[in-house]
Enzyme design. Structure first.
Site, PDB file in Angstrom:
ATOM      1  CG  ASP A   1      10.451  40.735  -8.388  1.00  0.00           C
ATOM      2  OD1 ASP A   1      10.509  40.327  -6.998  1.00  0.00           O
ATOM      3  OD2 ASP A   1      11.341  40.829  -8.722  1.00  0.00           O
TER       4      ASP A   1
ATOM      5  CB  SER B   1      20.890  37.968  -4.424  1.00  0.00           C
ATOM      6  OG  SER B   1      20.037  37.115  -4.954  1.00  0.00           O
TER       7      SER B   1
ATOM      8  CG  HIS C   1      18.407  40.799  -8.059  1.00  0.00           C
ATOM      9  ND1 HIS C   1      17.847  39.835  -8.480  1.00  0.00           N
ATOM     10  CD2 HIS C   1      19.459  40.296  -7.157  1.00  0.00           C
ATOM     11  CE1 HIS C   1      18.097  38.545  -7.826  1.00  0.00           C
ATOM     12  NE2 HIS C   1      19.339  39.034  -6.927  1.00  0.00           N
TER      13      HIS C   1
ATOM     14  NE  ARG D   1      11.073  32.938  -9.347  1.00  0.00           N
ATOM     15  CZ  ARG D   1      12.229  33.689  -9.385  1.00  0.00           C
ATOM     16  NH1 ARG D   1      12.829  34.044  -8.485  1.00  0.00           N
ATOM     17  NH2 ARG D   1      12.394  34.545 -10.370  1.00  0.00           N
TER      18      ARG D   1
ATOM     19  CG  HIS E   1      14.176  36.267 -15.450  1.00  0.00           C
ATOM     20  ND1 HIS E   1      15.453  35.383 -15.637  1.00  0.00           N
ATOM     21  CD2 HIS E   1      14.085  36.225 -14.166  1.00  0.00           C
ATOM     22  CE1 HIS E   1      15.609  34.962 -14.430  1.00  0.00           C
ATOM     23  NE2 HIS E   1      14.924  35.460 -13.486  1.00  0.00           N
TER      24      HIS E   1
HETATM   25  N1  AMX Z   1      10.502  46.852 -19.458  1.00  0.00           N
HETATM   26  C1  AMX Z   1      11.227  47.584 -20.385  1.00  0.00           C
HETATM   27  N2  AMX Z   1      12.310  47.108 -20.881  1.00  0.00           N
HETATM   28  C2  AMX Z   1      12.770  46.037 -20.671  1.00  0.00           C
HETATM   29  C3  AMX Z   1      12.469  45.127 -19.848  1.00  0.00           C
HETATM   30  C4  AMX Z   1      11.060  45.772 -19.202  1.00  0.00           C
HETATM   31  N3  AMX Z   1      10.775  44.798 -18.182  1.00  0.00           N
HETATM   32  N4  AMX Z   1      13.220  44.090 -19.780  1.00  0.00           N
HETATM   33  C5  AMX Z   1      14.281  44.163 -20.504  1.00  0.00           C
HETATM   34  N5  AMX Z   1      13.986  45.268 -21.164  1.00  0.00           N
HETATM   35  C6  AMX Z   1      14.865  46.027 -21.978  1.00  0.00           C
HETATM   36  C7  AMX Z   1      16.219  46.144 -21.442  1.00  0.00           C
HETATM   37  O1  AMX Z   1      16.310  47.472 -20.583  1.00  0.00           O
HETATM   38  C8  AMX Z   1      17.274  46.145 -22.439  1.00  0.00           C
HETATM   39  O2  AMX Z   1      17.386  47.294 -23.194  1.00  0.00           O
HETATM   40  P1  AMX Z   1      18.233  48.112 -23.522  1.00  0.00           P
HETATM   41  O3  AMX Z   1      18.930  47.252 -25.100  1.00  0.00           O
HETATM   42  O4  AMX Z   1      18.034  49.713 -23.999  1.00  0.00           O
HETATM   43  O5  AMX Z   1      19.288  48.190 -22.599  1.00  0.00           O
HETATM   44  C9  AMX Z   1      16.698  45.251 -23.502  1.00  0.00           C
HETATM   45  O6  AMX Z   1      15.321  45.246 -22.998  1.00  0.00           O
HETATM   46  C10 AMX Z   1      17.358  43.926 -23.656  1.00  0.00           C
HETATM   47  O7  AMX Z   1      17.197  43.477 -22.216  1.00  0.00           O
HETATM   48  P2  AMX Z   1      17.028  41.870 -22.063  1.00  0.00           P
HETATM   49  O8  AMX Z   1      18.279  41.098 -22.333  1.00  0.00           O
HETATM   50  O9  AMX Z   1      15.733  41.424 -22.205  1.00  0.00           O
HETATM   51  O10 AMX Z   1      17.107  41.630 -20.394  1.00  0.00           O
HETATM   52  P3  AMX Z   1      18.395  41.694 -19.532  1.00  0.00           P
HETATM   53  O11 AMX Z   1      18.683  40.199 -19.294  1.00  0.00           O
HETATM   54  O12 AMX Z   1      19.503  42.571 -19.694  1.00  0.00           O
HETATM   55  O13 AMX Z   1      17.633  42.289 -18.018  1.00  0.00           O
HETATM   56  C11 AMX Z   1      16.045  42.409 -16.275  1.00  0.00           C
HETATM   57  C12 AMX Z   1      16.983  41.285 -17.185  1.00  0.00           C
HETATM   58  C13 AMX Z   1      15.250  41.603 -15.360  1.00  0.00           C
HETATM   59  C14 AMX Z   1      16.971  43.228 -15.499  1.00  0.00           C
HETATM   60  C15 AMX Z   1      14.922  43.113 -17.396  1.00  0.00           C
HETATM   61  O14 AMX Z   1      14.242  42.240 -17.754  1.00  0.00           O
HETATM   62  C16 AMX Z   1      14.389  44.316 -16.433  1.00  0.00           C
HETATM   63  O15 AMX Z   1      15.011  45.289 -16.164  1.00  0.00           O
HETATM   64  N6  AMX Z   1      13.180  43.954 -15.914  1.00  0.00           N
HETATM   65  C17 AMX Z   1      12.581  45.132 -15.074  1.00  0.00           C
HETATM   66  C18 AMX Z   1      12.853  44.863 -13.608  1.00  0.00           C
HETATM   67  C19 AMX Z   1      12.580  43.470 -12.905  1.00  0.00           C
HETATM   68  O16 AMX Z   1      11.432  43.170 -13.070  1.00  0.00           O
HETATM   69  N7  AMX Z   1      13.694  42.891 -12.335  1.00  0.00           N
HETATM   70  C20 AMX Z   1      13.236  41.729 -11.431  1.00  0.00           C
HETATM   71  C21 AMX Z   1      13.817  40.342 -12.304  1.00  0.00           C
HETATM   72  C22 AMX Z   1      13.763  39.272 -11.319  1.00  0.00           C
HETATM   73  C23 AMX Z   1      14.569  39.480 -10.048  1.00  0.00           C
HETATM   74  O17 AMX Z   1      15.615  39.257 -10.106  1.00  0.00           O
HETATM   75  N8  AMX Z   1      13.919  39.502  -8.826  1.00  0.00           N
END
Ligand code: AMX
Length: 445
Positions: free
Chosen positions: A373, A241, A271, A327, A318
């Site tokens: 979140d 964002s 996000h 937070r 994250h």
């Molecule tokens: N549950 C399951 N798998 C997860 C995970 C979770 N909460 N967080 C990361 N992973 C997985 C990724 O999907 C990725 O899998 P892949 O290799 O098969 O594609 C692997 O772990 C490596 O990811 P990462 O480097 O640890 O995370 P990232 O930087 O690519 O993504 C984020 C970060 C937040 C998108 C991810 O942790 C996620 O999808 N979390 C769940 C959604 C969420 O809570 N989002 C809110 C974030 C905060 C915000 O912006 N408001």
């Protein structure tokens, strides 16, 4: 000129010298290299953005203008008898880097009240939209529909605009928008979920108090609103964002275009939509269990089932953080004080005990800890805001504080249009080949 604008003008004057000096004397100093994995993998860890509004340390978490969450909550002026600070005073801090006095904060409160009138056509547009549109669609549409109010666009069209004064118009748009967003959000809420029974703003209240009032939620929800908007305001520049808002503004698009674009990014489930996803996920499995609070063993199975079906655990992980999000902790402390026995809070706490170990065992997520979140929906639910697809709008009102402060500074420092360079897959393969050849030559030597 208001105190805030005056102080900001002085800060900008000083800061411009620092930016110019860096560019002239040290412009070729390297701060980052980019690997193939980073180019394919969403530029994770590539240092290529500048902001002074907030900084995110992977282990300490967010600091706003150098202050921790606790320092912000304790140090900023508060409305009489309240525990959480004026959002308006926090905006002063984000813009200037200074903790305002109570008088300075209250001057911004008054200034924003004068700017708070939402044009009638915004309500007409929202009423004309299908009632089942997602609240984030309505929110984004409402913001972009107000573009005709932009002082920045007007100044540009009238030729008043130059590299040195453009921030002043961005500042006007930022304050106008910030003053209006709470009513836009509350209007959408009551339009969608309360049969369009609208509650007029109360001009005696501050931004947080007035938002609670227009939502139809009793105190202490005003405190929740203040806390929530401050916590969600900024997380440095690289998140979707903030980055989108900054990118769009770099084309000299005004604050309305830019914020609306940033809000569209916030609406993604990876996000800002994650706060809605957490509640949706909890509701789903609670329904399956017939409303019974799951045991630890049942929870472990639910988490594994979610992962094995190819879904992420919402509210965990994250891109930058490598510890529990402060937070999250801040909201958890609120829950421990105000709703320690609330079953949904206890369930979310139980998830905190179970999820990190499972994510570690699965071994994919780099950060197994909860983000903002994971906790935020619980508090909303407790105070009666159970329509969880509205939660990201709350996030959006908060996020606007940070991104609007950022784009005001972007203009003040004359940052250019953003335009990173891309490469093709053929080129990456060539880089890889060259690196391998260099390695084998090294071995042979
Ligand atoms: N549950 C399951 N798998 C997860 C995970 C979770 N909460 N967080 C990361 N992973 C997985 C990724 O999907 C990725 O899998 P892949 O290799 O098969 O594609 C692997 O772990 C490596 O990811 P990462 O480097 O640890 O995370 P990232 O930087 O690519 O993504 C984020 C970060 C937040 C998108 C991810 O942790 C996620 O999808 N979390 C769940 C959604 C969420 O809570 N989002 C809110 C974030 C905060 C915000 O912006 N408001």
């Amino acid at each position: 000129m208001s105190t805030l604008k005056n102080v900001l003008a002085k800060k900008i004057e000083e800061h411009r010298k620092r930016t110019t000096k860096l560019l002239v004397e040290s412009g070729d100093v390297k701060i980052s290299d980019v690997t193939i994995a980073q180019a394919i993998g969403g530029m994770r860890g590539v240092k290529g953005l500048v902001t002074d509004i907030s900084y995110l340390d992977p282990f300490e978490g967010i600091r706003f203008r150098g202050y921790t969450i606790q320092e912000v909550m304790e140090g900023l002026p508060k409305p009489e008898g309240k525990d959480y600070p004026y959002v308006e005073g926090f905006f002063y801090l984000l813009l200037t880097g200074d903790i305002p006095t109570k008088e300075q904060a209250e001057e911004v409160v008054e200034d924003m009240k004068h700017r708070a009138k939402v044009p009638e056509y915004v309500f007409d547009i929202l009423r004309a939209m299908p009632r089942d549109s997602h609240p984030m669609v309505m929110f984004s549409a409402a913001i972009v529909s107000m573009q005709r109010e932009s002082e920045f666009a007007k100044a540009y069209n009238e030729g008043k605009f130059n590299k040195y004064n453009s921030w002043e118009y961005m500042y006007e748009d930022a304050l106008n928008l910030m003053a209006r967003l709470p009513q836009v959000g509350a209007f959408i809420y009551r339009l969608k979920y309360k049969g369009d029974t609208q509650i007029d703003p109360d001009p005696t209240l501050d931004l947080g108090g007035n938002f609670a009032h227009m939502m139809g939620l009793e105190p202490p929800y005003d405190e929740v609103a203040r806390m929530y908007f401050i916590l969600h305001s900024d997380h440095e520049s690289g998140n979707v964002s903030a980055h989108t808002t900054h990118l769009v503004a770099s084309a000299l698009s005004d604050a309305y275009y830019s914020l609306s674009a940033g809000i569209n990014g916030l609406a993604g489930p990876l996000h800002g939509l994650a706060n809605q996803e957490v509640l949706a996920w909890i509701q789903q499995f609670m329904e399956k269990l017939g409303g019974q609070v799951p045991t630890t063993e049942q929870l472990k199975k639910i988490v594994w089932d979610t992962l094995n079906s190819g879904h992420v655990i919402p509210g965990y992980g994250h891109a930058v953080l490598r510890k529990t999000d402060p937070r999250y902790t801040s909201q958890r402390e609120y829950c421990l004080k105000h709703l320690p026995d609330y079953p949904l809070f206890q369930l979310v706490s139980k998830l905190y005990e179970v999820v990190p170990d499972i994510l570690k065992e699965q071994g994919k997520a780099k950060n197994p800890w909860p983000n903002v979140d994971a906790q935020s929906g619980v508090i909303q639910w407790y105070y009666g805001l159970t329509e969880y697809d509205f939660y990201t709008v709350l996030f959006g009102i908060g996020r606007a504080l940070g991104v609007l402060a950022n784009i005001t500074w972007d203009r003040a420092l004359g940052y250019p249009i953003e335009r990173p360079k891309s490469v093709t897959t053929d080129m990456l393969e060539e880089y890889a080949k060259q690196a391998q050849e260099a390695k084998s030559n090294e071995h042979r030597a």
